[in-house]
Scaffold this active site. Structure first.
Site, mmCIF file in Angstrom:
data_model
loop_
_atom_site.group_PDB
_atom_site.id
_atom_site.type_symbol
_atom_site.label_atom_id
_atom_site.label_comp_id
_atom_site.label_asym_id
_atom_site.label_seq_id
_atom_site.Cartn_x
_atom_site.Cartn_y
_atom_site.Cartn_z
ATOM 1 C CB CYS A 145 -0.939 0.006 1.204
ATOM 2 S SG CYS A 145 -0.105 -0.086 2.805
ATOM 3 C CG HIS A 204 15.695 1.420 -1.676
ATOM 4 N ND1 HIS A 204 15.088 2.498 -1.056
ATOM 5 C CD2 HIS A 204 14.683 0.692 -2.238
ATOM 6 C CE1 HIS A 204 13.779 2.426 -1.230
ATOM 7 N NE2 HIS A 204 13.517 1.339 -1.935
ATOM 8 N N PRO A 247 7.369 -4.716 11.022
ATOM 9 C CG PRO A 247 6.388 -6.342 12.406
ATOM 10 C CD PRO A 247 6.493 -4.850 12.210
#
Length: 446
Positions: free
Chosen positions: A52, A101, A117
């Site tokens: 999302c 990244h 997590p």
């Protein structure tokens, strides 16, 4: 072969755009197959991480520039978004930046909720989907496996996952003081802006019994509710339904309070002394300050939460700094592995040449034995033949120009083992030279 990550997230793109370029459910597997089929000439390996808060494409490519342009156009076409404005929100991370990244994402350092997590499981799913589609090769396999290892190391050696890092996280921690089990609570969010979105993210992770969004604009309320499986209600219903909720989080742009003392008094009477936890994140305030005087009402403002957040500031800074230091060390190690991969073709070629020489001398020895020659002499001839062939190249170079000889001399002790190393090599029982190990398949992650 180069690594490249192309994507957008909650920091670079608005929700409306993130929704358009996401790949929910089965769409992800179809997208990986399509990307692989269309872009295979410039994208050798690929994986898609879609949540999302982010959509990212990880790839290994021989031509980063061509791959970046091709992926941008593919993403725009696949999601029906104009590639030109899409570029304004995309980040392109090559090699070391892509590795750093990936490590930060896996560890939760790049998440909207620092240290959360869930993203690690989502990355494991992305890697598994890419492997099943045949799009995961040696480079991305190693990148993901090391990302998982880094995340595990950071979570086991730092407090990154245990610290409140925002007012939203602090709200959840305070709510736990009032309610023993947040899974039994009903939560109302008043507003639909970024702060409410962040709070909803935190509370949704606790799996409450019900979540409802109330907002003046029904469309915005509906969009936010869909993300978290929540319901919606009209703001006008607030007075009649406030007593249904155990937790109320409000953050609107109203210039006057929208939840008054009388409204909350009626709600507390209807609740029959069951507590109600209220968080007012708005400035000016959404909830009249007099509400805090009511029994069984626990009201916290921006300032209250700010003090909660500041209390753990030093611990958070130490945890983040420790995590970043771990990542930098692991990035360096990965880049060394990546650099060593460049020598693999040369190593294989060297093994192939040595193997060809071995076969020539071995065939000669077998013919001599078949002809009845003395085995001891055959073995001696075999050893001399191999020695001569392996020494031919270095000897020729040593007889060459002085400049060439000076470069070779420091390498001689590495080209041939000393007596101890030679004896150790003699313990090999097969008649083929050792070769670089191939990478194992992606392990099932638990």
């Amino acid at each position: 072969m180069y690594l490249l990550t192309l994507g957008l997230n909650h920091q670079t793109a608005p929700l409306a755009l993130r929704e358009k370029v996401s790949f929910p459910g089965d769409a992800l597997r179809a997208a990986i197959a399509d990307l692989r089929a269309r872009l295979s000439p410039v994208v050798a390996e690929s994986a898609i991480l879609s949540t999302c808060n982010r959509t990212e494409i990880y790839c290994a490519t021989p031509a980063p520039g061509d791959a970046r342009d091709a992926i941008t156009h593919w993403l725009g076409g696949e999601r029906r978004v104009d590639p030109q404005p899409l570029q304004n929100h995309l980040y392109s991370l090559p090699d070391g930046q892509a590795v750093r990244h990936a490590f930060r994402v896996a560890a939760g350092l790049d998440s909207m909720v620092l240290g959360e997590p869930q993203i690690l499981g989502q990355m494991k799913d992305a890697a598994r989907a890419a492997q099943q589609a045949g799009a995961l090769g040696t480079h991305l396999h190693q990148l993901f496996q090391r990302s998982f290892a880094v995340a595990k190391e950071i979570r086991s050696t730092t407090a990154i996952g245990s610290q409140s890092v925002s007012m939203a996280a602090a709200s959840v921690r305070l709510a736990r003081r009032i309610f023993e089990d947040l899974r039994e609570t009903r939560v109302l969010f008043v507003g639909a802006g970024e702060m409410i979105e962040l709070c909803a993210t935190h509370f949704a992770a606790q799996h409450p019994k019900q979540m409802v969004v109330a907002n003046r604009t029904a469309e915005r309320a509906q969009k936010l509710a869909q993300r978290f499986g929540a319901a919606t209600m009209r703001l006008a219903e607030l007075s009649d339904r406030l007593d249904e909720f155990d937790i109320v989080v409000s953050c609107t742009a109203s210039s006057l309070p929208i939840i008054g003392l009388g409204m909350v008094e009626r709600a507390t009477r209807a609740r029959r002394r069951r507590p109600i936890f209220m968080v007012d994140l708005a400035v000016p305030r959404d909830i009249e300050p007099e509400v805090s005087r009511l029994d069984d009402v626990f009201l916290y403002t921006v300032d209250d939460l700010g003090r909660q957040v500041a209390a753990g500031q030093e611990n958070r800074r130490a945890a983040v700094a420790q995590a970043e230091a771990i990542i930098e060390t692991r990035v360096s190690a990965f880049m060394q592995w990546l650099s060593a991969r460049e020598a693999v073709p040369a190593i294989r070629s060297l093994h192939d040449r040595a193997d060809a020489l071995r076969r020539i001398e071995l065939d000669r020895a077998r013919r001599a034995l078949a002809a009845g020659d003395d085995p001891a002499q055959v073995l001696e001839a075999l050893a001399h033949g191999l020695t001569g062939k392996f020494l031919h190249g270095p000897t020729t170079l040593l007889h060459g120009p002085a400049e060439q000889r000076e470069k070779l001399l420091p390498l001689l002790e590495h080209l041939l083992p000393d007596r101890a190393a030679g004896a150790e090599l003699g313990h090999r029982t097969d008649d083929s030279p050792a070769r670089p190990d191939d990478d194992p398949p992606l392990a099932q992650a638990h």
